[in-house]
Design a protein around this motif. Structure first.
Motif, PDB file in Angstrom:
ATOM      1  N   ARG A  65      43.112  21.299  21.472  1.00  0.00           N
ATOM      2  CA  ARG A  65      42.787  21.089  22.931  1.00  0.00           C
ATOM      3  C   ARG A  65      43.691  19.921  23.498  1.00  0.00           C
ATOM      4  N   GLY A  66      44.330  20.220  24.592  1.00  0.00           N
ATOM      5  CA  GLY A  66      45.220  19.304  25.233  1.00  0.00           C
ATOM      6  C   GLY A  66      46.637  19.286  24.784  1.00  0.00           C
ATOM      7  N   ALA A  67      47.061  19.965  23.807  1.00  0.00           N
ATOM      8  CA  ALA A  67      48.229  20.203  23.232  1.00  0.00           C
ATOM      9  C   ALA A  67      49.152  20.892  24.152  1.00  0.00           C
ATOM     10  N   LEU A  68      50.296  20.418  24.478  1.00  0.00           N
ATOM     11  CA  LEU A  68      51.395  20.644  25.442  1.00  0.00           C
ATOM     12  C   LEU A  68      52.114  21.805  24.794  1.00  0.00           C
ATOM     13  N   GLY A  69      52.031  21.935  23.529  1.00  0.00           N
ATOM     14  CA  GLY A  69      53.050  23.099  22.540  1.00  0.00           C
ATOM     15  C   GLY A  69      52.812  23.072  21.191  1.00  0.00           C
ATOM     16  N   ALA A  70      53.484  23.978  20.376  1.00  0.00           N
ATOM     17  CA  ALA A  70      52.869  23.996  19.012  1.00  0.00           C
ATOM     18  C   ALA A  70      54.333  24.289  18.251  1.00  0.00           C
ATOM     19  N   ILE A  71      54.367  23.501  17.183  1.00  0.00           N
ATOM     20  CA  ILE A  71      55.502  24.154  16.249  1.00  0.00           C
ATOM     21  C   ILE A  71      54.514  24.863  15.186  1.00  0.00           C
ATOM     22  N   ALA A  72      55.048  26.182  14.993  1.00  0.00           N
ATOM     23  CA  ALA A  72      54.243  27.089  13.991  1.00  0.00           C
ATOM     24  C   ALA A  72      55.205  27.353  12.789  1.00  0.00           C
ATOM     25  N   MET A  73      54.919  26.765  11.909  1.00  0.00           N
ATOM     26  CA  MET A  73      55.726  26.604  10.637  1.00  0.00           C
ATOM     27  C   MET A  73      55.673  28.100   9.782  1.00  0.00           C
ATOM     28  N   VAL A  74      56.504  28.523   9.388  1.00  0.00           N
ATOM     29  CA  VAL A  74      56.376  29.862   8.677  1.00  0.00           C
ATOM     30  C   VAL A  74      57.219  29.660   7.341  1.00  0.00           C
ATOM     31  N   ASP A  75      56.822  30.403   6.308  1.00  0.00           N
ATOM     32  CA  ASP A  75      57.380  30.520   4.845  1.00  0.00           C
ATOM     33  C   ASP A  75      58.036  32.008   4.738  1.00  0.00           C
ATOM     34  N   LEU A  76      59.164  32.352   4.887  1.00  0.00           N
ATOM     35  CA  LEU A  76      59.590  33.752   4.882  1.00  0.00           C
ATOM     36  C   LEU A  76      59.496  34.430   3.657  1.00  0.00           C
ATOM     37  N   ARG A  77      59.052  33.785   2.462  1.00  0.00           N
ATOM     38  CA  ARG A  77      58.813  34.336   1.333  1.00  0.00           C
ATOM     39  C   ARG A  77      57.490  34.795   1.416  1.00  0.00           C
ATOM     40  N   ARG A  78      56.606  34.397   2.471  1.00  0.00           N
ATOM     41  CA  ARG A  78      55.256  35.078   2.720  1.00  0.00           C
ATOM     42  C   ARG A  78      54.900  35.164   4.282  1.00  0.00           C
ATOM     43  N   PRO A  79      55.588  35.820   4.937  1.00  0.00           N
ATOM     44  CA  PRO A  79      55.590  35.649   6.418  1.00  0.00           C
ATOM     45  C   PRO A  79      54.255  36.401   6.920  1.00  0.00           C
ATOM     46  N   ASP A  80      53.515  37.222   5.974  1.00  0.00           N
ATOM     47  CA  ASP A  80      52.341  37.660   6.531  1.00  0.00           C
ATOM     48  C   ASP A  80      51.349  36.630   6.851  1.00  0.00           C
ATOM     49  N   GLU A  81      51.257  35.623   6.020  1.00  0.00           N
ATOM     50  CA  GLU A  81      50.253  34.504   6.257  1.00  0.00           C
ATOM     51  C   GLU A  81      50.335  33.934   7.552  1.00  0.00           C
ATOM     52  N   SER A  82      51.407  34.187   8.274  1.00  0.00           N
ATOM     53  CA  SER A  82      51.639  33.503   9.518  1.00  0.00           C
ATOM     54  C   SER A  82      50.994  34.065  10.617  1.00  0.00           C
ATOM     55  N   PHE A  83      50.467  35.387  10.525  1.00  0.00           N
ATOM     56  CA  PHE A  83      50.154  36.155  11.616  1.00  0.00           C
ATOM     57  C   PHE A  83      48.875  35.734  12.323  1.00  0.00           C
ATOM     58  N   ASP A  84      47.954  35.249  11.509  1.00  0.00           N
ATOM     59  CA  ASP A  84      46.744  34.779  12.144  1.00  0.00           C
ATOM     60  C   ASP A  84      47.021  33.584  12.952  1.00  0.00           C
ATOM     61  N   VAL A  85      47.832  32.758  12.406  1.00  0.00           N
ATOM     62  CA  VAL A  85      47.945  31.305  13.315  1.00  0.00           C
ATOM     63  C   VAL A  85      48.733  31.582  14.575  1.00  0.00           C
ATOM     64  N   LEU A  86      49.693  32.794  14.377  1.00  0.00           N
ATOM     65  CA  LEU A  86      50.775  33.024  15.694  1.00  0.00           C
ATOM     66  C   LEU A  86      49.687  33.940  16.586  1.00  0.00           C
ATOM     67  N   GLY A  87      48.676  34.522  16.059  1.00  0.00           N
ATOM     68  CA  GLY A  87      47.746  35.121  17.067  1.00  0.00           C
ATOM     69  C   GLY A  87      47.008  34.065  17.840  1.00  0.00           C
ATOM     70  N   ARG A  88      46.358  33.061  16.983  1.00  0.00           N
ATOM     71  CA  ARG A  88      45.622  32.270  17.748  1.00  0.00           C
ATOM     72  C   ARG A  88      46.328  31.484  18.628  1.00  0.00           C
ATOM     73  N   LEU A  89      47.576  31.063  18.642  1.00  0.00           N
ATOM     74  CA  LEU A  89      48.391  30.299  19.558  1.00  0.00           C
ATOM     75  C   LEU A  89      48.422  31.227  21.043  1.00  0.00           C
ATOM     76  N   GLU A  90      48.905  32.295  20.528  1.00  0.00           N
ATOM     77  CA  GLU A  90      48.931  33.512  21.609  1.00  0.00           C
ATOM     78  C   GLU A  90      47.637  33.653  22.448  1.00  0.00           C
ATOM     79  N   GLU A  91      46.519  33.757  21.856  1.00  0.00           N
ATOM     80  CA  GLU A  91      45.217  33.836  22.553  1.00  0.00           C
ATOM     81  C   GLU A  91      44.845  32.467  23.257  1.00  0.00           C
ATOM     82  N   GLN A  92      45.370  31.458  22.757  1.00  0.00           N
ATOM     83  CA  GLN A  92      44.911  30.090  23.445  1.00  0.00           C
ATOM     84  C   GLN A  92      46.083  29.877  24.596  1.00  0.00           C
ATOM     85  N   ARG A  93      46.988  30.671  24.461  1.00  0.00           N
ATOM     86  CA  ARG A  93      48.289  30.269  25.437  1.00  0.00           C
ATOM     87  C   ARG A  93      48.924  28.903  25.187  1.00  0.00           C
TER      88      ARG A  93
END
Length: 211
Positions: free
Chosen positions: A118-146
């Motif tokens: 709440r109130g965040a102007l932006g986000a740095i979404a960290m990704v580990d390319l050895r396990r990129p599939d683990e990032s999908f849920d977080v990226l989706g939540r950021l998009e949902e919350q715009r």
């Protein structure tokens, strides 16, 4: 990945912020930035590398109770996990401070994630390319919350390399989402990543920079 805080990171140089104990009186604005991503991706390390103050951490030792819940594959040296947040601060210029809020990585802590966002102007979404599939849920939540975000690839010694367009397609990123790279243990690289992200927010008219 080992944690790093401002005391452990390389000392400040002429072009890196010093380590003020108190917020300068000239600061007139503050911006909240999320540092988010899946479990074990390096969020605590990045906040520690960037923070000009000793970061606040809520790490707890991992016990047998997390066995079968937290996947430690490829994370054999990880013995602690963030259970609430990491907090750090960096004075970007004489009039603007950034407050960094690192989120827990596991889904069972996501109610806290919602509060922290709440109130965040932006986000740095960290990704580990050895396990990129683990990032999908977080990226989706950021998009949902715009929440405007950039993907930050944390580079480990065995991180695979992919062309940007292939990576963008694999993560299903919109064209306007920047893909940045750094070793979160390196203060200089972490600072350069933050500057690139702030510049992105500025160019997107999300953040007004004042010298």
């Amino acid at each position: 990945m080992a944690s790093a805080n401002s005391a452990e990171a390389p000392g400040a140089t002429a072009d890196l912020p010093a380590e003020p104990r108190y917020l300068p009186s000239s600061v007139q604005g503050a911006v909240k930035i999320l540092v988010t991503g899946p479990f074990g991706v390096g969020k605590t390390t990045l906040v520690g590398s960037l923070s000009e103050i000793t970061p606040l951490r809520t790490e707890e030792t991992m016990t047998a109770a997390s066995s079968g819940i937290d996947d430690l594959t490829g994370r054999g040296d990880k013995t602690t996990t963030t259970v609430a947040l990491d907090f750090g601060r960096i004075t970007l210029n004489p009039r603007l401070a950034l407050y960094l809020f690192g989120t827990p990585g596991q889904q069972r802590f996501w109610p806290l994630w919602d509060d922290l966002s709440r109130g965040a102007l932006g986000a740095i979404a960290m990704v580990d390319l050895r396990r990129p599939d683990e990032s999908f849920d977080v990226l989706g939540r950021l998009e949902e919350q715009r929440i405007p975000f950039a993907v930050a690839v944390n580079t480990f010694s065995d991180t695979p390399s992919y062309p940007e367009e292939e990576l963008r397609s694999a993560l299903d990123l919109l064209p306007e989402v920047p893909i940045l790279h750094c070793d979160a243990r390196d203060r200089r690289q972490s600072y350069d990543l933050l500057i690139d992200f702030v510049d992105h927010l500025h160019r997107s008219s999300i953040l007004e920079l004042q010298g």
